[in-house]
Design a protein around this motif. Structure first.
Motif, PDB file in Angstrom:
ATOM      1  N   ALA A 128     -32.725  22.451  46.204  1.00 44.54           N
ATOM      2  CA  ALA A 128     -32.035  23.527  45.477  1.00 44.54           C
ATOM      3  C   ALA A 128     -30.591  23.117  45.196  1.00 44.54           C
ATOM      4  O   ALA A 128     -29.646  23.633  45.769  1.00 44.54           O
ATOM      5  N   ASN A 129     -30.419  22.129  44.278  1.00 44.92           N
ATOM      6  CA  ASN A 129     -29.049  21.681  43.962  1.00 44.92           C
ATOM      7  C   ASN A 129     -28.806  21.791  42.465  1.00 44.92           C
ATOM      8  O   ASN A 129     -28.057  21.020  41.887  1.00 44.92           O
TER       9      ASN A 129
ATOM     10  N   ALA B   2     -16.024  13.293  43.765  1.00 43.83           N
ATOM     11  CA  ALA B   2     -17.264  13.877  43.273  1.00 43.83           C
ATOM     12  C   ALA B   2     -18.426  13.526  44.189  1.00 43.83           C
ATOM     13  O   ALA B   2     -19.445  14.228  44.198  1.00 43.83           O
TER      14      ALA B   2
ATOM     15  N   VAL C 241     -18.136  23.407  59.142  1.00 40.28           N
ATOM     16  CA  VAL C 241     -18.170  23.481  60.603  1.00 40.28           C
ATOM     17  C   VAL C 241     -17.302  22.388  61.198  1.00 40.28           C
ATOM     18  O   VAL C 241     -16.503  22.621  62.101  1.00 40.28           O
TER      19      VAL C 241
ATOM     20  N   GLY D   7     -22.006  23.247  54.482  1.00 42.26           N
ATOM     21  CA  GLY D   7     -21.891  23.998  55.742  1.00 42.26           C
ATOM     22  C   GLY D   7     -21.456  23.080  56.870  1.00 42.26           C
ATOM     23  O   GLY D   7     -20.553  23.414  57.635  1.00 42.26           O
ATOM     24  N   ALA D   8     -22.046  21.886  56.919  1.00 41.44           N
ATOM     25  CA  ALA D   8     -21.706  20.961  57.992  1.00 41.44           C
ATOM     26  C   ALA D   8     -20.246  20.576  57.918  1.00 41.44           C
ATOM     27  O   ALA D   8     -19.537  20.532  58.939  1.00 41.44           O
TER      28      ALA D   8
ATOM     29  N   LEU E 174     -27.138  23.837  40.699  1.00 41.86           N
ATOM     30  CA  LEU E 174     -25.782  24.251  40.263  1.00 41.86           C
ATOM     31  C   LEU E 174     -24.750  23.137  40.417  1.00 41.86           C
ATOM     32  O   LEU E 174     -23.576  23.331  40.168  1.00 41.86           O
ATOM     33  N   ARG E 175     -25.237  21.985  40.874  1.00 40.92           N
ATOM     34  CA  ARG E 175     -24.289  20.922  41.176  1.00 40.92           C
ATOM     35  C   ARG E 175     -23.540  20.474  39.918  1.00 40.92           C
ATOM     36  O   ARG E 175     -22.348  20.158  39.951  1.00 40.92           O
TER      37      ARG E 175
ATOM     38  N   ALA F  52     -29.513  26.083  61.082  1.00 39.06           N
ATOM     39  CA  ALA F  52     -29.025  26.432  59.741  1.00 39.06           C
ATOM     40  C   ALA F  52     -28.619  25.187  58.966  1.00 39.06           C
ATOM     41  O   ALA F  52     -28.789  25.116  57.751  1.00 39.06           O
ATOM     42  N   LEU F  53     -28.078  24.184  59.667  1.00 33.91           N
ATOM     43  CA  LEU F  53     -27.608  22.993  58.956  1.00 33.91           C
ATOM     44  C   LEU F  53     -28.673  21.924  58.826  1.00 33.91           C
ATOM     45  O   LEU F  53     -28.600  21.104  57.908  1.00 33.91           O
TER      46      LEU F  53
ATOM     47  N   GLN G  21     -19.569  16.369  46.305  1.00 37.72           N
ATOM     48  CA  GLN G  21     -20.287  17.502  45.715  1.00 37.72           C
ATOM     49  C   GLN G  21     -21.732  17.100  45.536  1.00 37.72           C
ATOM     50  O   GLN G  21     -22.147  16.636  44.485  1.00 37.72           O
ATOM     51  N   THR G  22     -22.500  17.302  46.625  1.00 45.00           N
ATOM     52  CA  THR G  22     -23.889  16.857  46.575  1.00 45.00           C
ATOM     53  C   THR G  22     -24.814  17.946  46.065  1.00 45.00           C
ATOM     54  O   THR G  22     -25.937  17.669  45.703  1.00 45.00           O
ATOM     55  N   GLY G  23     -24.330  19.190  46.089  1.00 46.69           N
ATOM     56  CA  GLY G  23     -25.227  20.298  45.766  1.00 46.69           C
ATOM     57  C   GLY G  23     -26.047  20.745  46.980  1.00 46.69           C
ATOM     58  O   GLY G  23     -26.823  21.684  46.879  1.00 46.69           O
ATOM     59  N   GLN G  24     -25.853  20.063  48.101  1.00 43.11           N
ATOM     60  CA  GLN G  24     -26.603  20.432  49.309  1.00 43.11           C
ATOM     61  C   GLN G  24     -25.806  21.443  50.114  1.00 43.11           C
ATOM     62  O   GLN G  24     -24.778  21.111  50.709  1.00 43.11           O
ATOM     63  N   VAL G  25     -26.278  22.688  50.138  1.00 43.22           N
ATOM     64  CA  VAL G  25     -25.533  23.753  50.830  1.00 43.22           C
ATOM     65  C   VAL G  25     -25.329  23.418  52.286  1.00 43.22           C
ATOM     66  O   VAL G  25     -24.265  23.666  52.854  1.00 43.22           O
ATOM     67  N   GLN G  26     -26.330  22.770  52.848  1.00 46.28           N
ATOM     68  CA  GLN G  26     -26.226  22.486  54.283  1.00 46.28           C
ATOM     69  C   GLN G  26     -25.162  21.446  54.575  1.00 46.28           C
ATOM     70  O   GLN G  26     -24.480  21.503  55.587  1.00 46.28           O
TER      71      GLN G  26
ATOM     72  N   LEU H 126     -26.754  27.256  64.706  1.00 48.86           N
ATOM     73  CA  LEU H 126     -25.986  26.413  63.783  1.00 48.86           C
ATOM     74  C   LEU H 126     -26.774  25.152  63.441  1.00 48.86           C
ATOM     75  O   LEU H 126     -26.877  24.750  62.280  1.00 48.86           O
TER      76      LEU H 126
ATOM     77  N   LEU I 139     -34.657  23.462  50.884  1.00 48.74           N
ATOM     78  CA  LEU I 139     -33.229  23.639  50.517  1.00 48.74           C
ATOM     79  C   LEU I 139     -32.639  22.394  49.854  1.00 48.74           C
ATOM     80  O   LEU I 139     -31.809  22.496  48.960  1.00 48.74           O
ATOM     81  N   SER I 140     -33.098  21.218  50.256  1.00 40.68           N
ATOM     82  CA  SER I 140     -32.455  20.018  49.701  1.00 40.68           C
ATOM     83  C   SER I 140     -32.770  19.850  48.213  1.00 40.68           C
ATOM     84  O   SER I 140     -32.089  19.120  47.522  1.00 40.68           O
TER      85      SER I 140
END
Lengths: 109, 695
Positions: A104-105, B661, B676, B672-673, A107-108, A21-22, B664-669, A18, A101-102
């Motif tokens: 890749a935003n 808004a 969790v 996820g955090a 679609l925001r 992943a985060l 909504q950062t666009g940061q998947v992680q 975890l 990854l940071s």
């Protein structure tokens, strides 16, 4: 080996996965962390099937193997997921020239 | 035998003419506009004949009460349509249809070259029908509907030349100012409507006019169904409506402006009939006014003051029609004042005689305009040589207005003055005395402005007419007034215009004495004091004595009137003719009008600016009071409260949206955090509170 030991090992594995992943920014590292979490879950399922499934269920030969069957499923799904996920990673890399990854935003908005 | 359909026909014939003109002649036969005039004249001739016949029958005691027809049932209230025929109605029918008939004939000549003649006659038909419907109404709602129809047709006719900005503005002003009074009338009707239960308990309909009269009468047990302060307020509301229509102070400002309409319109509407509707309305509800001393005092004082004030304004006007407009207001003030002091019969008598001679004066003004191309008396003068008939007829109308024996106005004005002098038990004596003083002063002023008008128009030298006015306006680099025409042909008007004036002239001579003969037993089957006694029979509650001819008052008022005429002669005939030889450029200075009244300085300014009433209303009340204060307050409320509320709601949404808004950062992680964290929170919550859930 007791059930507790196994569950503790699985929990440690899951927590490490975890965190990875985060916190990791590299997509490949994130993938590997997710695999780690899958395995933690698989371990939990198998351990519980071995030690904690009720006796009544163990009488029936089919039910005894429930946990193991799940483990096989998870491995299969994980393999498929890797195939699919790596495809996405490649596409991402091609368009963004990065596996960070940071960044890749897109679609925001 | 008078049957109900025949009485209705008096009203429906002009209405039918309106429908035919507006639906057939105007769309398809507009080139033959004179057809519409002929149609209306025929319809009105029949109406007039029927009116005379109904008056005769009613006078001979025929029973003319007809059952009302139910029109609407609203809950407990029932609105009925019906005919109410009493002396008031029958006399008004004759006046309205008679004056209207004469005016329509005159219009054939006056409006001959106007392309909108079909439209003109359509409006005239609608107006006459509404006015006849108004006087026939037996129900207050029915009356109110016709009341407003009269208002709208007046609006249409004042603004008949709607391409002239002044006419459009005058139409609007007339409509709005009368509407202010109508609010009072409407409030009175609404009050009556909500008294349904009390009226029904006594078997009365709160909207049926005779029932309203009945309700105002004192009961044997004391009090009345409609009594006390409520009665006073209802009466004052009705009077407010009447004051608006009749141009009583302070709602008089629209009437002089209404002269922007065609002159026959002024003659019919703003002299003879519509403005008399206000007087009619007060007379119609007189049984209510009889029971409330306060309301009658208001009516008397407003009427007396209006009679005096409008007469002072008439002194300085240069527009011949405006002089007559103020004279109309003043004469309506006489009628109101007479009603106010309890002289019911004299008020109606004056309404009757005034209709004829004032219509005559207005038609004469139209005839003068036809010849000189202007209404401005500064550019007239000397017309008596070219227009002997018009001169003679205006002289008759003017002398009648001033009240010189034996013309119509003399008899009715004398009755009013006598009524004011004697007073009645309906108002306090001081009110009657004040009113008498005001009315007597107004006699002097009336004589002065009437003869000022006649001298300026018909005597002296001709001062150029419309052509000169246009030239002068061009010299001052101003646009000339829209009503001025360059065509100056100093000649008598055509027969189609002079003949109706002759009819009215005859009426102005005989209507006073013939309708109410004095000193003899009867004239041509008309018994002595016929009018007075006939009208008195309209007063079915209580008793009102109609004063008879009084020599003292007659002599005093005649002397006062002659003094006014003499003063006008002195200022406008004698002085100019003495001064003229002194000037070296005598010939040229004849084109200029010396106005002796300007020597009065500030007083003249005050009068020629109409006591600044227009400024007071338009600048102070409308611009400052209404636009700035009221509209400003509403604007402030709208901006700050209404808009503020909307802005506040929008702001809450926008700001909460902005806040959310951020997540909504666009940061998947990050997502996820958060997931969790949420899962952990749920888990922890389950562990802490889960014991309870498990039971």
């Amino acid at each position: 080996m007791s059930l507790e030991t196994m569950l503790i090992v699985a929990a440690i594995l899951f927590a490490i996965g975890l965190y990875g992943a985060l916190a990791r920014s590299n997509v490949i590292a994130v993938f590997m962390s997710i695999e780690l979490m899958f395995n933690a879950v698989t371990l939990t399922v198998v351990a519980l099937a071995r030690y904690a499934a009720p006796l009544a269920i163990r009488e029936d030969i089919g039910s005894v193997l429930t946990g193991q069957v799940f483990a096989v499923f998870i491995i299969t799904v994980a393999a498929a997921e890797i195939a699919l996920g790596l495809g996405i990673v490649f596409a991402l890399y091609r368009s963004a020239e990065s596996v960070n990854l940071s960044e890749a935003n897109r679609l925001r908005h | 035998m008078v049957t109900e359909p025949l009485v209705w026909a008096i009203f429906f014939l002009p209405l039918l003419s309106f429908l035919l003109i507006s639906l057939v002649i105007r769309p398809f036969l507009n080139r033959y506009g004179w057809l519409s005039g002929g149609l209306l004249i025929v319809a009105l001739a029949v109406s007039f004949g029927l009116s005379i016949w109904v008056l005769r029958q009613h006078n001979q005691g025929a029973d003319l009460t007809f059952a009302a027809h139910t029109w609407l049932e609203l809950g407990d209230a029932s609105i009925e349509l019906g005919l109410l025929l009493d002396p008031l109605t029958t006399i008004m029918l004759v006046v309205v249809s008679g004056v209207s008939l004469v005016v329509q004939i005159y219009s054939l000549g006056y409006m001959r070259h106007d392309p909108g003649i079909a439209r003109y006659y359509a409006y005239m038909s609608l107006f006459t029908a509404s006015m006849l419907g108004l006087v026939l109404s037996a129900n207050i709602i029915q009356l109110y509907a016709f009341w407003e129809l009269v208002g709208i047709s007046s609006y249409l006719l004042i603004g008949f030349w709607h391409d002239r900005p002044a006419a459009a503005a005058a139409a609007k002003k007339a409509f709005i100012v009368t509407r202010i009074g109508d609010v009072g009338f409407l409030l009175a009707i609404i009050y009556l409507f909500f008294q349904g239960a009390e009226f029904a308990a006594a078997g009365l309909n709160p909207l049926h006019i005779p029932d309203i009269w009945q309700a105002a009468q004192p009961l044997a047990t004391g009090g009345a169904i409609l009594g006390g302060a409520a009665l006073t307020w209802v009466a004052l509301g009705i009077f407010a409506g009447a004051a608006g229509k009749s141009g009583q102070f302070p709602l008089h400002t629209w009437l002089p402006d209404a002269m922007e309409g065609p002159t026959p319109v002024s003659a019919l509407i703003h002299a003879a009939t519509m403005v008399a509707a206000g007087v009619f309305l007060v007379a119609r509800f007189y049984p209510l006014f009889q029971e409330t001393r306060e309301a009658l005092t208001v009516v008397a004082l407003v009427g007396g003051f209006t009679a005096f004030m409008a007469a002072t304004l008439g002194l300085v006007m240069n527009d011949i029609k405006r002089v007559m407009a103020y004279s109309t207001i003043s004469q309506l003030g006489y009628m109101m004042a007479a009603l106010g002091v309890g002289a019911f019969g004299p008020a109606l008598f004056h309404l009757f005689t005034h209709a004829w001679f004032k219509a005559l004066l207005f038609l004469g003004a139209g005839s003068v305009n036809h010849a000189s191309g202007t209404f401005n008396m500064r550019y007239m003068g000397g017309l008596r040589r070219q227009m002997p008939w018009t001169y003679l007829l205006i002289l008759i109308g003017g002398l009648s207005l001033v009240g010189i024996i034996p013309l119509a106005g003399f008899w009715s004005k004398d009755e009013i003055l006598t009524g004011a002098w004697l007073g009645s038990d309906l108002v306090d004596p001081w009110v009657a005395r004040v009113v008498f003083g005001l009315l007597l002063a107004a006699v002097l002023l009336t004589a002065f402005y009437t003869f000022r008008m006649i001298f300026l128009t018909f005597h002296g030298e001709f001062r150029g007419g419309g052509a000169q006015e246009i030239a002068d306006a061009a010299a001052r680099q101003e646009p000339p007034p829209a009503s001025v025409s360059e065509e100056v042909h100093r000649a008598e008007s055509p027969l189609v215009m002079v003949a109706p004036m002759l009819l009215l002239g005859v009426a102005a001579i005989i209507a006073g004495y013939l309708a109410n003969p004095q000193w003899v037993k009867s004239i041509l089957t008309i018994p002595a004091h016929w009018f007075a006694e006939y009208v008195e029979s309209a007063v079915i509650f209580g008793h009102l004595e109609t004063p008879h001819f009084n020599f003292m008052i007659a002599i005093i008022s005649t002397l006062v009137a002659l003094a006014g005429i003499g003063l006008a002669w002195l200022l406008y005939q004698l002085l100019p003719s003495r001064q003229a030889p002194e000037g070296e450029e005598g010939e040229e200075s004849q084109g200029e009008l010396a106005e002796p009244l300007t020597k009065a300085g500030p007083l003249h300014t005050l009068l020629s600016r109409k006591y600044f009433a227009d400024e007071l209303y338009e600048d102070v009340l409308v611009r400052r009071g209404f636009y700035r204060a009221f509209a400003g307050a509403v604007d402030w409320l709208d901006r700050n409260w209404v808009d503020g509320l909307v802005d506040f709601i929008a702001g809450v949404c926008r700001n909460s949206g902005r806040l959310l808004a951020q997540f909504q950062t666009g940061q998947v992680q990050f997502y996820g955090a958060v997931i969790v964290l949420g899962a952990v929170l749920i888990l922890v919550g389950y562990l802490i509170f889960g014991a309870g859930l498990r039971g």
